[in-house]
Design a protein around this motif. Sequence first.
Motif, PDB file in Angstrom:
ATOM      1  N   SER A 220      -3.643   5.296 -23.157  1.00 57.96           N
ATOM      2  CA  SER A 220      -2.647   4.523 -24.076  1.00 57.96           C
ATOM      3  C   SER A 220      -0.888   3.922 -23.712  1.00 57.96           C
ATOM      4  CB  SER A 220      -2.419   5.268 -25.844  1.00 57.96           C
ATOM      5  OG  SER A 220      -3.813   5.277 -26.134  1.00 57.96           O
ATOM      6  N   GLY A 221      -0.807   3.228 -24.235  1.00 59.52           N
ATOM      7  CA  GLY A 221       0.773   3.017 -23.613  1.00 59.52           C
ATOM      8  C   GLY A 221       0.658   1.261 -23.945  1.00 59.52           C
ATOM      9  N   THR A 222       1.613   0.795 -23.143  1.00 61.41           N
ATOM     10  CA  THR A 222       2.819  -0.892 -23.221  1.00 61.41           C
ATOM     11  C   THR A 222       2.708  -1.274 -22.137  1.00 61.41           C
ATOM     12  OG1 THR A 222       3.898   0.439 -24.959  1.00 61.41           O
ATOM     13  CG2 THR A 222       4.241  -1.656 -23.934  1.00 61.41           C
ATOM     14  N   VAL A 223       2.053  -2.765 -22.561  1.00 62.64           N
ATOM     15  CA  VAL A 223       2.210  -3.467 -21.028  1.00 62.64           C
ATOM     16  C   VAL A 223       3.616  -3.475 -20.138  1.00 62.64           C
ATOM     17  CG1 VAL A 223       1.543  -5.444 -20.159  1.00 62.64           C
ATOM     18  CG2 VAL A 223      -0.426  -4.470 -21.424  1.00 62.64           C
ATOM     19  N   VAL A 224       4.009  -3.527 -19.375  1.00 63.36           N
ATOM     20  CA  VAL A 224       5.488  -4.141 -19.167  1.00 63.36           C
ATOM     21  C   VAL A 224       5.929  -4.868 -18.020  1.00 63.36           C
ATOM     22  CG1 VAL A 224       6.211  -1.382 -19.321  1.00 63.36           C
ATOM     23  CG2 VAL A 224       5.289  -2.808 -17.305  1.00 63.36           C
ATOM     24  N   LEU A 225       4.100  -5.613 -17.763  1.00 69.81           N
ATOM     25  CA  LEU A 225       4.087  -6.930 -16.588  1.00 69.81           C
ATOM     26  C   LEU A 225       2.310  -7.192 -16.501  1.00 69.81           C
ATOM     27  CD1 LEU A 225       6.045  -8.851 -15.111  1.00 69.81           C
ATOM     28  CD2 LEU A 225       5.613  -7.132 -12.973  1.00 69.81           C
ATOM     29  N   ALA A 226       2.527  -8.529 -17.111  1.00 69.17           N
ATOM     30  CA  ALA A 226       1.682  -9.258 -17.012  1.00 69.17           C
ATOM     31  C   ALA A 226       1.960 -10.304 -16.289  1.00 69.17           C
ATOM     32  CB  ALA A 226       0.492  -9.065 -18.367  1.00 69.17           C
ATOM     33  N   THR A 227       1.632 -10.774 -14.829  1.00 71.37           N
ATOM     34  CA  THR A 227       1.531 -11.643 -14.257  1.00 71.37           C
ATOM     35  C   THR A 227       0.917 -12.005 -12.642  1.00 71.37           C
ATOM     36  OG1 THR A 227       4.048 -12.857 -12.502  1.00 71.37           O
ATOM     37  CG2 THR A 227       3.293 -10.334 -12.382  1.00 71.37           C
ATOM     38  N   TRP A 228       0.975 -12.807 -12.621  1.00 67.71           N
ATOM     39  CA  TRP A 228       1.084 -13.294 -11.449  1.00 67.71           C
ATOM     40  C   TRP A 228       1.949 -14.042  -9.608  1.00 67.71           C
ATOM     41  CZ3 TRP A 228       1.415 -17.699  -7.778  1.00 67.71           C
ATOM     42  CH2 TRP A 228       0.378 -17.714  -7.081  1.00 67.71           C
ATOM     43  N   SER A 229       0.801 -12.843  -8.800  1.00 68.55           N
ATOM     44  CA  SER A 229       2.074 -13.087  -7.566  1.00 68.55           C
ATOM     45  C   SER A 229       0.818 -13.876  -6.299  1.00 68.55           C
ATOM     46  CB  SER A 229       2.705 -12.244  -6.984  1.00 68.55           C
ATOM     47  OG  SER A 229       1.659 -10.988  -6.596  1.00 68.55           O
ATOM     48  N   TYR A 230       1.456 -13.890  -5.227  1.00 66.95           N
ATOM     49  CA  TYR A 230       1.507 -14.982  -4.418  1.00 66.95           C
ATOM     50  C   TYR A 230       0.237 -13.594  -3.485  1.00 66.95           C
ATOM     51  CZ  TYR A 230       0.789 -16.808   0.166  1.00 66.95           C
ATOM     52  OH  TYR A 230      -0.107 -17.424   1.139  1.00 66.95           O
ATOM     53  N   GLU A 231       0.607 -12.599  -3.168  1.00 61.66           N
ATOM     54  CA  GLU A 231      -0.057 -11.434  -2.399  1.00 61.66           C
ATOM     55  C   GLU A 231      -0.238 -10.928  -3.180  1.00 61.66           C
ATOM     56  OE1 GLU A 231       4.068  -9.702  -1.433  1.00 61.66           O
ATOM     57  OE2 GLU A 231       4.023 -10.823   0.017  1.00 61.66           O
ATOM     58  N   THR A 232      -0.467 -10.403  -4.992  1.00 57.69           N
ATOM     59  CA  THR A 232      -1.074  -9.084  -5.234  1.00 57.69           C
ATOM     60  C   THR A 232      -2.149 -10.276  -6.056  1.00 57.69           C
ATOM     61  OG1 THR A 232       0.241  -9.047  -6.928  1.00 57.69           O
ATOM     62  CG2 THR A 232       0.208  -7.187  -4.576  1.00 57.69           C
ATOM     63  N   GLY A 233      -1.745 -11.576  -6.256  1.00 59.32           N
ATOM     64  CA  GLY A 233      -2.258 -12.654  -7.597  1.00 59.32           C
ATOM     65  C   GLY A 233      -2.048 -11.676  -8.891  1.00 59.32           C
ATOM     66  N   TYR A 234      -3.514 -11.829  -9.838  1.00 62.03           N
ATOM     67  CA  TYR A 234      -2.971 -11.113 -11.049  1.00 62.03           C
ATOM     68  C   TYR A 234      -2.733  -9.747 -11.019  1.00 62.03           C
ATOM     69  CZ  TYR A 234      -4.247 -15.935 -12.745  1.00 62.03           C
ATOM     70  OH  TYR A 234      -4.694 -17.595 -13.701  1.00 62.03           O
ATOM     71  N   THR A 235      -1.932  -9.563 -11.541  1.00 64.57           N
ATOM     72  CA  THR A 235      -1.550  -7.957 -11.582  1.00 64.57           C
ATOM     73  C   THR A 235      -1.176  -7.655 -12.656  1.00 64.57           C
ATOM     74  OG1 THR A 235      -0.719  -8.065  -9.343  1.00 64.57           O
ATOM     75  CG2 THR A 235       0.235  -6.269 -11.009  1.00 64.57           C
ATOM     76  N   ILE A 236      -1.217  -6.522 -13.737  1.00 62.88           N
ATOM     77  CA  ILE A 236      -1.071  -5.591 -14.644  1.00 62.88           C
ATOM     78  C   ILE A 236      -0.483  -4.426 -14.744  1.00 62.88           C
ATOM     79  CG2 ILE A 236      -3.300  -5.436 -15.620  1.00 62.88           C
ATOM     80  CD1 ILE A 236      -2.585  -5.809 -18.602  1.00 62.88           C
ATOM     81  N   ILE A 237       0.936  -4.525 -14.990  1.00 62.57           N
ATOM     82  CA  ILE A 237       1.439  -2.895 -15.323  1.00 62.57           C
ATOM     83  C   ILE A 237       1.805  -1.955 -16.568  1.00 62.57           C
ATOM     84  CG2 ILE A 237       3.606  -1.380 -14.526  1.00 62.57           C
ATOM     85  CD1 ILE A 237       3.639  -3.703 -12.332  1.00 62.57           C
ATOM     86  N   ILE A 238       0.976  -0.897 -16.796  1.00 60.51           N
ATOM     87  CA  ILE A 238       0.714  -0.173 -17.635  1.00 60.51           C
ATOM     88  C   ILE A 238       2.147   0.806 -18.379  1.00 60.51           C
ATOM     89  CG2 ILE A 238      -0.225   0.825 -19.858  1.00 60.51           C
ATOM     90  CD1 ILE A 238      -3.016  -0.830 -19.481  1.00 60.51           C
ATOM     91  N   GLN A 239       2.784   1.313 -18.747  1.00 63.58           N
ATOM     92  CA  GLN A 239       4.037   2.597 -19.405  1.00 63.58           C
ATOM     93  C   GLN A 239       3.253   2.838 -19.964  1.00 63.58           C
ATOM     94  OE1 GLN A 239       7.457   2.989 -17.049  1.00 63.58           O
ATOM     95  NE2 GLN A 239       6.045   5.240 -18.251  1.00 63.58           N
ATOM     96  N   HIS A 240       3.329   4.612 -19.422  1.00 62.05           N
ATOM     97  CA  HIS A 240       2.364   5.176 -20.003  1.00 62.05           C
ATOM     98  C   HIS A 240       3.350   6.583 -20.884  1.00 62.05           C
ATOM     99  CE1 HIS A 240      -1.148   3.368 -19.366  1.00 62.05           C
ATOM    100  NE2 HIS A 240      -1.187   3.983 -17.963  1.00 62.05           N
TER     101      HIS A 240
END
Length: 302
Positions: A220-240
């Motif tokens: 469980s946690g909070t999404v701190v980043l949900a974005t798209w980049s040229y190198e990694t495509g769709y990326t989502i980062i969650i802080q727990h």
Amino acid sequence: MILPKRKHKKKHRRLFKKRLPRLQNLHHKYRLVIINDETFSEVFSFRLSKMNTFVLVFCLSIVFIGLIYLLIAHTPLKEYIIPDYPKTEEREKIIANAIRVDSLEHIIGLYDQKLQLLYMVINGDEPPQYLNSPNDTTQYLEDISYNRSLEDSLLRAEIQEYNALNVNFQQASYTNPHYSNLHFTVPLRGTITQRFSPADKHFATDIAAPAKSVIHSVLSGTVVLATWSYETGYTIIIQHNNDIVSIYKHCSKLLKQTGDVVNAGEAIAIIGNTGTYTTGAHLHFELWYAGKPVNSEEFIAF
């Protein structure tokens, strides 16, 4: 033929002469004098005419009506003068109820989206795209002109030199006693194609799975980043909690937005092959603790 016209002109002249004294009376001058009753001395005098008096009364009436309007419109008097006008408490309740209704509509809309998402996941359908980002980053990549600037190249070289000289970063302990009390959810069931290898600067576990496989949050946690980049495509980062961060890269679609609160095991993305740092559909999963990468295979059985 001529005599009747002269008589008609004479008649108009007579009427004008009769009305002329009345119009002239409007310009006759008068004096308003205030006299002391005991000494009979003049205290105040004011010179005016009928025309000036009419104009003055008209202007004062306009000013008086404007003052009354301002007094009623911008003071609590309107609650007592205007019939059926809501009181201050009633208006505050109306505004509060309108805000509650708007919030309820927003919450109901979110629940409808979640129910729709669960229904589609259960049926094996592809969930809808909630983010306004490019649909497919793997198409037409050969047409993209990507030139690194001088500043970007210098920054990359500086970071690589810092990582090479930072012994603590390369030789850190990737286990922590805090994990013994945590129960991680498997983000994706599949085949491990590349393992965690700090020596090769690969601080992640790559998992291959069938297309349209759903990716879940490990905690469980909070999404701190949900974005798209040229190198990694769709990326989502969650802080727990416990200073733990989980990262999910190369997704085809993101089901959460920045700021969303997620539960352990909740669907957050769909496996994909987006970005230039990928050669096939897989999940690039990273687990970090206190700013250092952790081997997720020590705690999760993929």
